[in-house]
Design a protein around this motif. Sequence first.
Motif, PDB file in Angstrom:
ATOM      1  N   PHE A 135     -33.478  -2.624 -18.701  1.00 40.16           N
ATOM      2  CA  PHE A 135     -32.096  -2.546 -18.252  1.00 40.16           C
ATOM      3  C   PHE A 135     -31.213  -1.714 -19.175  1.00 40.16           C
ATOM      4  N   PHE A 194     -27.087  -9.421 -13.066  1.00 39.21           N
ATOM      5  CA  PHE A 194     -27.776 -10.651 -12.728  1.00 39.21           C
ATOM      6  C   PHE A 194     -26.831 -11.624 -12.013  1.00 39.21           C
ATOM      7  N   LYS A 195     -25.615 -11.751 -12.533  1.00 44.98           N
ATOM      8  CA  LYS A 195     -24.628 -12.605 -11.871  1.00 44.98           C
ATOM      9  C   LYS A 195     -24.181 -11.989 -10.547  1.00 44.98           C
ATOM     10  N   ASP A 248     -34.794  -6.629 -24.288  1.00 49.50           N
ATOM     11  CA  ASP A 248     -35.103  -5.972 -23.024  1.00 49.50           C
ATOM     12  C   ASP A 248     -34.959  -4.458 -23.156  1.00 49.50           C
ATOM     13  N   ASP A 264     -32.014  -3.122 -10.416  1.00 48.72           N
ATOM     14  CA  ASP A 264     -31.873  -2.823 -11.832  1.00 48.72           C
ATOM     15  C   ASP A 264     -30.399  -2.563 -12.086  1.00 48.72           C
ATOM     16  N   GLN A 265     -30.081  -1.959 -13.236  1.00 47.49           N
ATOM     17  CA  GLN A 265     -28.666  -1.812 -13.568  1.00 47.49           C
ATOM     18  C   GLN A 265     -27.953  -0.780 -12.701  1.00 47.49           C
ATOM     19  N   SER A 277     -22.629  -7.746 -15.726  1.00 49.17           N
ATOM     20  CA  SER A 277     -23.875  -8.481 -15.499  1.00 49.17           C
ATOM     21  C   SER A 277     -24.360  -8.273 -14.076  1.00 49.17           C
ATOM     22  N   SER A 280     -23.781  -2.120 -19.588  1.00 46.64           N
ATOM     23  CA  SER A 280     -24.630  -3.046 -18.843  1.00 46.64           C
ATOM     24  C   SER A 280     -25.124  -4.171 -19.744  1.00 46.64           C
ATOM     25  N   GLU A 281     -25.146  -5.356 -19.194  1.00 43.77           N
ATOM     26  CA  GLU A 281     -25.653  -6.518 -19.919  1.00 43.77           C
ATOM     27  C   GLU A 281     -27.166  -6.548 -19.817  1.00 43.77           C
ATOM     28  N   LYS A 328     -30.934  -8.379 -19.845  1.00 48.67           N
ATOM     29  CA  LYS A 328     -31.526  -9.632 -19.387  1.00 48.67           C
ATOM     30  C   LYS A 328     -31.910 -10.501 -20.573  1.00 48.67           C
ATOM     31  N   GLU A 329     -32.393  -9.847 -21.626  1.00 47.73           N
ATOM     32  CA  GLU A 329     -32.707 -10.526 -22.879  1.00 47.73           C
ATOM     33  C   GLU A 329     -32.443  -9.543 -24.009  1.00 47.73           C
TER      34      GLU A 329
END
Length: 522
Positions: free
Chosen positions: A470, A357-358, A467, A381-382, A355, A460-461, A463-464
């Motif tokens: 990403f 984002f984390k 999505d 981004d990723q 993630s 990669s995780e 975002k939604e």
Amino acid sequence: MKKLLLLTSVLAWISGASAEEKPKLIVGVVISHFYPEWMDMYGNELSENGLKRVMKQGARVNVNYNYFYTQTGVDHASIYTGMLPTEHGIVSRAWYDRLRRKRQYSTQSDRYTEIGDQQADSIKSLSPDYLQTMSLGSAMKWNNPMSRVFSVAMNGDEAVLSGGSSADMAIWFSEKTGKWVSSSYYCSELPEWLRMYNTWVESDHFVNKGWMMLSDEDKSAARIRLTNHFYYDIARAKKEYNTYRVLKATPYANTLVRVLAEKLIDEERLGVDNDPDLLALNFSCLDYMSRDFTIDSSEEKDMLVRLDMDIAALVSKLDARVGKGNYTLFVTFSEMRELMPEDLRKIKVNSDYFSIFKAVALLKSYLGLVYGPGDWISDYDQGQIYLNRELIEQKKINLKEMQDKVADFMIEFEGVAQVMTAYSLTHTSFPEGVNRLVQNSFSHKRSGDVFFCIHPTWVSELKELEDTYFRHTKRPIVPLYLYGAGVKADLKGNYTMSDLLPTLCKILGINAPYTAHGKAMF
């Protein structure tokens, strides 16, 4: 006797000249989110007229994109320009524009409007303005201004970047209206035939039909019998989300592209004269839903069978309209599918989702502690992180020092395998390895300050769930199938994707753009 020998020589020359006739049409098929191992898993269940025909009667080689993280759009630009992202400029689906302080999408433009229906007049549209080099279409038109270049895709960025700057028209699917649209970059209005086609395009037919297994839909047409039956109510999904985007997550998307391509071949008279044309087609394996099904799911198997049927119908159309031996077809793949952690855990392979984002949330806190309060991260981004260079300069902080701090922080995350800074990528030439792959994707102007690579078995995780930004893959080596006029069936070996454009130019008998760096495969 001399006359007989002379006649024999002339006939031999005529025969040789005929055998070396150039193709009247180049057809490129790029398939996104494909899992090439499906060909081994389900090869016996495909028809002899689709992918098998291209494979058996043509040539197959492996090609290496030669850069880290492949993405749809980025890959299309690489295929049709014969260049790396660091050279053609499309380094990602989007990047952070430091001058304008906002995210810039690879084909998004404020200068043009979307055309195709009355609802689209004021919608900002797409263009290849950020593509920094010539493409196959450019080379063909430079050699012969009478050549025609068209591209078709469900997604606009794929259509625009495969058609390139010199395309007569790039055509893509409107998620809002379910019709085919283009951009005022190419023309002021759609041609009459396409306007008429939009009045009866089959979007609503497929929406109302729903998606079920082919064996359930028409048992006589299926070559396989799937055990896990399914049905997806597309009409309900469209009503709930109020978008035709739901069709992109079904095999019908490929059928829509193929049927339009057949209409385009007829109406634009592609491949009917000695001025060679280009038709770039883009298919997808369930698009943004590709992650939602396991590799061996009934949905993926059904998608493959239907895709094979679309390829068979396309080749049959080319035979009938252009003629066998008068066209060259290539099939290759973009952003190939990886095994998901759920797949790998079945065989006890260590895998998980990373993630960003984390990670960035923790990174922001860390930079705040080290350098004080401030928005130190402009975007991410990723694969990369953009630092706030304006704030860094204002605070008189050494940019290289902060890049190193971020790199040291990121490498501590489980799942991160390697981290590189923009400083190292601009001051060091890496001859091989992951560093070289990242360097081939790097743009001093458009790329981030810090790059990171996750482990091969990690993913990669998003975002939604839906999505697209990403999404990317770590599989740079893909199959390439060449079929038709000018193709040597005994072609073997390993090549780079940059070699495809010079090969096609050689088949056409024209010079490859001087911007391309690859070499013809034969």
